[in-house]
Design a protein around this motif. Structure first.
Motif, PDB file in Angstrom:
ATOM      1  N   ILE A  53       0.866  -1.169   0.000  1.00 31.93           N
ATOM      2  CA  ILE A  53       0.000   0.000   0.000  1.00 31.93           C
ATOM      3  C   ILE A  53       0.902   1.216   0.000  1.00 31.93           C
ATOM      4  CG2 ILE A  53      -1.938  -1.149   1.132  1.00 31.93           C
ATOM      5  CD1 ILE A  53      -1.066   0.134   3.753  1.00 31.93           C
ATOM      6  N   ALA A  54       0.378   2.341  -0.466  1.00 31.37           N
ATOM      7  CA  ALA A  54       1.213   3.530  -0.611  1.00 31.37           C
ATOM      8  C   ALA A  54       1.820   3.959   0.720  1.00 31.37           C
ATOM      9  CB  ALA A  54       0.386   4.670  -1.213  1.00 31.37           C
ATOM     10  N   GLU A  55       1.080   3.746   1.819  1.00 30.70           N
ATOM     11  CA  GLU A  55       1.578   4.150   3.128  1.00 30.70           C
ATOM     12  C   GLU A  55       2.849   3.419   3.532  1.00 30.70           C
ATOM     13  OE1 GLU A  55      -2.916   4.816   3.264  1.00 30.70           O
ATOM     14  OE2 GLU A  55      -1.501   3.396   2.361  1.00 30.70           O
ATOM     15  N   LEU A  56       3.122   2.276   2.903  1.00 30.61           N
ATOM     16  CA  LEU A  56       4.293   1.486   3.255  1.00 30.61           C
ATOM     17  C   LEU A  56       5.448   1.635   2.268  1.00 30.61           C
ATOM     18  CD1 LEU A  56       2.630  -1.825   4.502  1.00 30.61           C
ATOM     19  CD2 LEU A  56       3.815  -0.113   5.880  1.00 30.61           C
ATOM     20  N   ASN A  57       5.311   2.502   1.283  1.00 36.15           N
ATOM     21  CA  ASN A  57       6.405   2.665   0.327  1.00 36.15           C
ATOM     22  C   ASN A  57       7.686   3.190   0.972  1.00 36.15           C
ATOM     23  OD1 ASN A  57       5.306   1.619  -1.984  1.00 36.15           O
ATOM     24  ND2 ASN A  57       4.638   3.586  -2.823  1.00 36.15           N
ATOM     25  N   PHE A  58       7.562   3.770   2.170  1.00 32.65           N
ATOM     26  CA  PHE A  58       8.759   4.268   2.849  1.00 32.65           C
ATOM     27  C   PHE A  58       9.759   3.154   3.142  1.00 32.65           C
ATOM     28  CE2 PHE A  58       6.275   2.823   6.482  1.00 32.65           C
ATOM     29  CZ  PHE A  58       7.234   2.304   7.334  1.00 32.65           C
ATOM     30  N   VAL A  59       9.321   1.877   3.166  1.00 32.20           N
ATOM     31  CA  VAL A  59      10.242   0.787   3.491  1.00 32.20           C
ATOM     32  C   VAL A  59      11.384   0.679   2.483  1.00 32.20           C
ATOM     33  CG1 VAL A  59       8.407  -0.516   4.640  1.00 32.20           C
ATOM     34  CG2 VAL A  59       8.947  -1.024   2.250  1.00 32.20           C
ATOM     35  N   TYR A  60      11.188   1.239   1.280  1.00 33.91           N
ATOM     36  CA  TYR A  60      12.226   1.150   0.249  1.00 33.91           C
ATOM     37  C   TYR A  60      13.239   2.296   0.312  1.00 33.91           C
ATOM     38  CZ  TYR A  60       9.269  -2.416  -1.918  1.00 33.91           C
ATOM     39  OH  TYR A  60       8.531  -3.555  -2.174  1.00 33.91           O
ATOM     40  N   LEU A  61      12.964   3.331   1.077  1.00 30.19           N
ATOM     41  CA  LEU A  61      13.837   4.512   1.038  1.00 30.19           C
ATOM     42  C   LEU A  61      15.259   4.256   1.531  1.00 30.19           C
ATOM     43  CD1 LEU A  61      13.464   7.515   0.122  1.00 30.19           C
ATOM     44  CD2 LEU A  61      11.466   6.019  -0.004  1.00 30.19           C
ATOM     45  N   PRO A  62      15.511   3.360   2.509  1.00 34.16           N
ATOM     46  CA  PRO A  62      16.918   3.082   2.844  1.00 34.16           C
ATOM     47  C   PRO A  62      17.722   2.558   1.658  1.00 34.16           C
ATOM     48  CG  PRO A  62      15.483   2.307   4.593  1.00 34.16           C
ATOM     49  CD  PRO A  62      14.591   2.692   3.455  1.00 34.16           C
ATOM     50  N   HIS A  63      17.079   1.834   0.767  1.00 35.83           N
ATOM     51  CA  HIS A  63      17.772   1.296  -0.409  1.00 35.83           C
ATOM     52  C   HIS A  63      17.898   2.360  -1.501  1.00 35.83           C
ATOM     53  CE1 HIS A  63      16.818  -2.056   2.022  1.00 35.83           C
ATOM     54  NE2 HIS A  63      15.556  -2.095   1.658  1.00 35.83           N
ATOM     55  N   VAL A  64      16.857   3.189  -1.633  1.00 35.41           N
ATOM     56  CA  VAL A  64      16.930   4.297  -2.583  1.00 35.41           C
ATOM     57  C   VAL A  64      18.070   5.234  -2.207  1.00 35.41           C
ATOM     58  CG1 VAL A  64      15.706   6.313  -3.485  1.00 35.41           C
ATOM     59  CG2 VAL A  64      14.468   4.149  -3.137  1.00 35.41           C
ATOM     60  N   ARG A  65      18.153   5.597  -0.925  1.00 34.77           N
ATOM     61  CA  ARG A  65      19.215   6.512  -0.502  1.00 34.77           C
ATOM     62  C   ARG A  65      20.600   5.931  -0.748  1.00 34.77           C
ATOM     63  NH1 ARG A  65      15.775   7.323   3.991  1.00 34.77           N
ATOM     64  NH2 ARG A  65      17.028   5.891   5.234  1.00 34.77           N
ATOM     65  N   ALA A  66      20.752   4.630  -0.523  1.00 30.51           N
ATOM     66  CA  ALA A  66      22.074   4.015  -0.613  1.00 30.51           C
ATOM     67  C   ALA A  66      22.514   3.749  -2.045  1.00 30.51           C
ATOM     68  CB  ALA A  66      22.084   2.709   0.180  1.00 30.51           C
ATOM     69  N   LEU A  67      21.575   3.488  -2.948  1.00 31.01           N
ATOM     70  CA  LEU A  67      21.945   3.003  -4.283  1.00 31.01           C
ATOM     71  C   LEU A  67      21.518   3.914  -5.427  1.00 31.01           C
ATOM     72  CD1 LEU A  67      21.865   0.337  -2.398  1.00 31.01           C
ATOM     73  CD2 LEU A  67      21.621  -0.901  -4.540  1.00 31.01           C
ATOM     74  N   SER A  68      20.930   5.074  -5.128  1.00 33.07           N
ATOM     75  CA  SER A  68      20.375   5.884  -6.212  1.00 33.07           C
ATOM     76  C   SER A  68      21.434   6.551  -7.081  1.00 33.07           C
ATOM     77  CB  SER A  68      19.422   6.947  -5.651  1.00 33.07           C
ATOM     78  OG  SER A  68      20.089   7.800  -4.752  1.00 33.07           O
TER      79      SER A  68
END
Length: 285
Positions: A53-68
């Protein structure tokens, strides 16, 4: 017990990550002419994050920050319902439409039972996906009482109004929480979601009940990364899922990892992601 200051820092981080996603989210057109809301971060080979659900998309941000700096990440808001069943097949079609819309043969990063969507998408169109990462996915979702009773009843009958929402929140808090993202914090967050029982019945639970992987069918390079302190999915369930995904699926067990794995143990997960993508030849030199 976590200190109040720790919980405040956690909430601040989650709020910040949600704001980052909201600021980057735009309307995009899918190949069938319909629209969806998505956000893009970074540059390089594309990684589409499969949402629950959109409310849980934050779970991916540690990976976005590290690998973007090495990859482009795509997060999108799934089309869900509180009145009509949205099954794994519906979500797999949507995931593949997003892959087509971003214009690249993509990696898929999936967390929890959104992995059932990634698995099914890989079965349907393996040529569209470069790889799949499963974070904390079970081979079968079977639960002890009382969660097992509740999920079976919710799946089979229109009984969601008979269950106090607080009961569902308590159960979710127990199975999703851990030392870092505590049951207390999960309980508070689930209280912010409108009509939680309806949403769970029609748009979350189907990803669990529809998940029926079989050996020998999945051919895409993959890795399953799981935490050894995951309360929802056991290590044995994850190992069996990795085996069902075939010889091309590695299994990485993260010490201390909880179910919300990216927040509980971001560094070892990001290391595993980098190593996996490097074996595939991404990012390209």
């Amino acid at each position: 017990m976590p200190r109040t200051a720790d919980l405040r820092r956690l909430q601040s981080t989650v709020d910040r990550d949600r704001a980052v996603i909201a600021d980057a989210t735009r309307t995009a057109t899918l190949p069938d002419g319909s629209t969806i809301r998505l956000a893009r971060f970074g540059s390089g080979p594309t990684v589409v994050c499969a949402p629950m659900i959109a409310e849980l998309n934050f779970v991916y941000l540690p990976h976005v920050r590290a690998l973007s700096e090495e990859f482009e990440f795509v997060l999108y808001e799934p089309r869900i319902s509180r009145t009509t069943r949205v099954g794994a097949a519906d979500r797999a079609r949507e995931l593949l439409a997003v892959v087509d819309a971003v214009g690249a043969r993509a990696h898929v990063l999936s967390w929890s039972d959104a992995g059932s969507v990634a698995y099914l998408a890989g079965l349907r169109r393996p040529e569209a996906l470069r790889s799949v990462v499963f974070l904390g996915l079970a081979d079968r979702y079977t639960f002890p009482p009382p969660l097992g009773w509740l999920t079976r009843a919710l799946d089979r009958w229109p009984v969601q109004r008979l269950f106090p929402t607080v009961l569902l929140r308590l159960l979710l808090s127990h199975f999703l929480g851990g030392d870092r993202l505590t049951p207390r914090w999960v309980f508070r967050e689930t209280g912010k979601i409108p009509r939680l029982a309806d949403l769970f019945k029609h748009s979350v639970l189907p990803c669990m009940t529809d998940h029926r992987p079989t050996p020998g069918r999945f051919t895409i390079p993959s890795v399953l990364i799981g935490g050894d302190r995951d309360t929802l999915v056991t290590t044995d369930q994850m190992r069996r899922m990795a085996a069902l995904a075939g010889e091309g699926c590695d299994f990485v067990l993260v010490p201390g990892g909880e179910h919300i794995l990216g927040y509980a143990a971001p560094d070892p997960v990001n290391t595993a992601l980098r190593e996996f993508y490097a074996r595939l030849g991404d990012p390209h030199p």
